[in-house]
Write a protein that holds these residues in place. Structure first.
Motif, short mmCIF file in Angstrom:
data_model
loop_
_atom_site.label_atom_id
_atom_site.label_comp_id
_atom_site.label_asym_id
_atom_site.label_seq_id
_atom_site.Cartn_x
_atom_site.Cartn_y
_atom_site.Cartn_z
N GLU A 165 -87.31 26.16 -14.93
CA GLU A 165 -87.21 25.00 -15.81
C GLU A 165 -86.17 25.21 -16.89
O GLU A 165 -85.56 24.25 -17.36
CB GLU A 165 -88.58 24.71 -16.45
CG GLU A 165 -88.64 23.41 -17.22
CD GLU A 165 -88.33 22.19 -16.37
OE1 GLU A 165 -87.88 21.18 -16.93
OE2 GLU A 165 -88.52 22.24 -15.14
N ASN A 166 -85.93 26.46 -17.28
CA ASN A 166 -85.01 26.73 -18.38
C ASN A 166 -83.65 27.25 -17.93
O ASN A 166 -82.80 27.51 -18.77
CB ASN A 166 -85.64 27.74 -19.34
CG ASN A 166 -86.80 27.15 -20.11
OD1 ASN A 166 -86.62 26.41 -21.07
ND2 ASN A 166 -88.01 27.46 -19.69
N SER A 182 -89.57 18.49 -5.81
CA SER A 182 -89.47 18.81 -7.23
C SER A 182 -88.02 19.09 -7.60
O SER A 182 -87.23 19.54 -6.77
CB SER A 182 -90.33 20.04 -7.55
OG SER A 182 -90.20 20.43 -8.90
N ASN A 184 -85.72 20.46 -11.38
CA ASN A 184 -85.91 20.96 -12.74
C ASN A 184 -85.10 20.14 -13.75
O ASN A 184 -84.39 19.19 -13.40
CB ASN A 184 -85.57 22.45 -12.84
CG ASN A 184 -84.07 22.71 -12.69
OD1 ASN A 184 -83.33 21.86 -12.21
ND2 ASN A 184 -83.63 23.88 -13.11
N ARG A 185 -85.23 20.52 -15.01
CA ARG A 185 -84.58 19.76 -16.08
C ARG A 185 -83.06 19.80 -15.96
O ARG A 185 -82.39 18.79 -16.20
CB ARG A 185 -85.01 20.33 -17.43
CG ARG A 185 -84.45 19.61 -18.64
CD ARG A 185 -85.10 20.11 -19.90
NE ARG A 185 -85.01 21.56 -20.01
CZ ARG A 185 -85.73 22.28 -20.87
NH1 ARG A 185 -86.58 21.70 -21.67
NH2 ARG A 185 -85.57 23.59 -20.91
N THR A 188 -81.73 17.22 -13.65
CA THR A 188 -81.68 15.90 -14.29
C THR A 188 -80.46 15.79 -15.20
O THR A 188 -79.77 14.76 -15.22
CB THR A 188 -82.97 15.64 -15.09
OG1 THR A 188 -84.08 15.65 -14.19
CG2 THR A 188 -82.91 14.31 -15.81
N GLU A 189 -80.17 16.87 -15.96
CA GLU A 189 -79.02 16.85 -16.86
C GLU A 189 -77.71 16.76 -16.09
O GLU A 189 -76.76 16.11 -16.53
CB GLU A 189 -79.04 18.10 -17.73
CG GLU A 189 -80.20 18.13 -18.72
CD GLU A 189 -80.31 19.46 -19.45
OE1 GLU A 189 -79.56 20.38 -19.07
OE2 GLU A 189 -81.14 19.56 -20.37
N ASP A 194 -83.99 11.40 -12.90
CA ASP A 194 -85.27 11.98 -13.29
C ASP A 194 -86.07 12.33 -12.03
O ASP A 194 -85.78 11.83 -10.93
CB ASP A 194 -86.08 11.00 -14.14
CG ASP A 194 -85.44 10.77 -15.50
OD1 ASP A 194 -84.84 11.73 -16.02
OD2 ASP A 194 -85.54 9.64 -16.01
#
Length: 450
Positions: A165-166, A182, A184-185, A188-189, A194
């Motif tokens: 996630e990070n 799934s 991760n963030r 999306t960035e 999303d």
């Protein structure tokens, strides 16, 4: 009570019916009772042992451990408890499988049916119970180990989830049917999508159309054969912007070798790609005008010659030198001169077809490559147009500049079969045009095919 035998018979009858070994010992250490369970265990009949002392039957008994404790009990001491796991067996008994009993023995002071002080010894065979307890303990330990391992696995999953996630790389997980499970963030960035927008869809929603279907076919072929693939993919963000991503895809398999998931890791290197393209552009283009430089011009000329040789067409090389440019540069300054050169580059481009090339060699020298030429008249028309465009006044930083140009033209294959020969002869023709009064173009002497 001494003359009443009914209570004694009832008492000993009860002791005969229990599934544990029972001995009643008088205060003189003689055996008063030996129940049927012990008869089965020891093969010693009651009549053969009653009235005898225990030490006579089992001379190896530890007197200190047992006899002294019996004395203590007879003198009003507490109940004694023995386990063969910690002490020697009170009555050593071999089981049918040849192993010794694991015994749990309780010695308790009682008053005999006749009122005399006695000790009752209760011997329980706990071999099976102990085995079950050991089994339960093993099961408990195994369960505790499994719980601990599950907790460790959960901790690893939580850690992996936090790392994913990070991380700055985008991560996408799909099922074996390629449906997205799934992201991760960072994904999306990078893409603008999303999780809710992509779950259940396939990675195809990112396709930019910049790569052929054969590219993706090769990618899946490598994945199916080796379980992994890495390379550059041009994808499309939600905004519609195309970006370059270095992508690593891994097939996750179960113990049976079946693919259960695909994991894709995306590194957005659009910025790096743009820097590479910029560096490549600067290496091959003139920084002032944006035209191909001398090195790129040479490559394109050789490719044009090779193509003309294959398709039996002509290549026209025009060597262009500006007239009256030096006074502009000297009198009005280099800034004005640079503005004039940029305008000349723009005008030269406007005179050519898409397949043609204009390059700046340096200073006020330009070259034009016309490829796939069939008729010399097309070259003439282009040369006339170039002269007219450059002759028109140039507005540069508030100054009106009047310049012109002289053009030398060499043709492949008539004036030379190699790049060096064409460059040399086009250059010679350009000087002939200048000597003839400027503002003109000249072909090499054998320019027109006969």
């Amino acid at each position: 009570m001494q003359g009443d035998k009914a209570p004694a018979e009832m008492f000993f009858g009860i002791l005969d019916s229990v599934p544990i070994g029972v001995i009643v010992i008088k205060s003189d250490f003689t055996i008063a009772f030996w129940n049927k369970t012990l008869e089965r265990w020891t093969l010693s009949q009651r009549d053969a042992v009653v009235g005898r002392k225990l030490i006579e039957l089992y001379p190896n008994l530890d007197k200190r451990q047992y006899i002294e404790r019996l004395e203590t009990i007879f003198s009003g001491g507490p109940t004694a408890i023995f386990s063969s796991l910690l002490h020697k067996s009170f009555i050593p008994v071999a089981r049918k499988d040849g192993t010794s009993q694991i015994q749990h023995t309780i010695v308790t002071p009682i008053t005999g049916p006749g009122g005399e002080p006695c000790a009752i010894v209760c011997i329980q065979d706990v071999t099976e119970l102990n085995t079950r307890v050991a089994s339960y303990k093993q099961m408990r330990d195994q369960a505790m180990n499994e719980v601990a391992e599950r907790k460790r696995a959960e901790a690893r999953l939580i850690l992996a989830s936090k790392v994913i996630e990070n991380t700055q790389d985008g991560v996408m997980v799909t099922g074996p049917d390629h449906a997205i499970i799934s992201v991760n963030r960072a994904f999306t960035e990078i893409t603008g999508f999303d999780l809710e927008e992509v779950v259940g869809k396939t990675p195809g929603l990112l396709k930019s159309g910049k790569q052929e279907d054969s590219f993706y076919a090769q990618m899946w072929r490598a994945l199916n054969e080796t379980g992994a693939w890495s390379g550059e993919i041009w994808d499309r963000r939600k905004s519609g912007e195309i970006f370059a991503a270095w992508t690593r895809i891994t097939a996750i398999q179960n113990e049976a070798g079946e693919v259960t998931h695909y994991v894709g890791i995306y590194t957005d290197h659009t910025e790096r790609k743009l820097k590479e393209q910029k560096l490549e552009f600067l290496a091959n283009h003139d920084p002032l005008t944006g035209l191909p430089n001398r090195m790129a011009f040479r490559d394109r000329l050789e490719m044009a010659i090779e193509r003309a040789s294959r398709f039996k067409t002509m290549v026209a090389l025009m060597y262009i030198d500006l007239d009256r440019f030096k006074p502009v540069n000297d009198e009005l300054g280099h800034n004005v001169g640079d503005a004039v050169l940029r305008e000349v580059a723009h005008r030269l481009r406007s005179c050519l077809r898409k397949v043609d090339t204009v390059a700046r060699l340096g200073g006020d020298e330009f070259v034009v490559i016309m490829q796939d030429v069939v008729e010399v008249e097309n070259i003439n028309a282009t040369a006339v147009k170039i002269l007219a465009e450059i002759e028109a006044p140039v507005m540069a930083l508030g100054h009106v500049c009047n310049i012109g140009c002289s053009v030398g033209i060499a043709l492949y294959p008539y004036d030379g079969g190699e790049a060096d020969a064409l460059i040399k002869r086009a250059d010679e023709c350009m000087y002939l045009a200048k000597e003839g009064g400027r503002g003109a173009y000249r072909f090499f002497s054998s320019a027109y095919p006969r």
